[in-house]
Design a protein around this motif. Sequence first.
Motif: not given
Length: 181
Positions: A32-57
């Motif tokens: 469960c905890g591991f999958l939560d981490c994976c889902r968070l990272m998926d969310f960040l990747a899919k919403n990087a532009a909206e949150y102005r995240l540079d996934l290369n950093r």
Amino acid sequence: KLYGLYTKYLASKGFAVVNFNYRLAPEYKYPCGFLDCCRLMDFLAKNAAEYRLDLNRLYMVGDSAGAQLVSQYSIFATSAEYRDLFEEAENLVAPVPAKVALNCGVYELYGREDSRVSENYLPAGLSEKLTESISHVLNYLNKDFPETFLMASVNDPLLPASAVMKKKLEEFGIAYEYHEY
């Protein structure tokens, strides 16, 4: 809450900070905890532009169980063979961190005699694939694992786990810095 001051400091220096919670054992067993981490990272990747995240950093930091999750996630993000063990996560985007910081973690459970881990973290009747995914995580570590800042406490009973991780990083020529405090 625990990392509130630290994350506020990083944010004040211009970093985009995500400090998240995951489902905890013993109420929620592995994975469960591991999958939560994976889902968070998926969310960040899919919403990087909206949150102005540079996934290369992208940098990930974990302490204790968090260190275990960051290392396991980094292996998940860099090893297709390891990802195949998780049917629940097969369609998730898994951005690879540029660097990780791991503090006092247990990086695999194989050979651990700590019955509290088994009783509190691992569910009864865990499938063979999921048993493999948590017991032998470091078997899937490869040359694509991120550059690592690895730290441990000389008084921590988990110190030997950091030595195992250090050996794996060296085996694959992964850049790392190691400190015992």
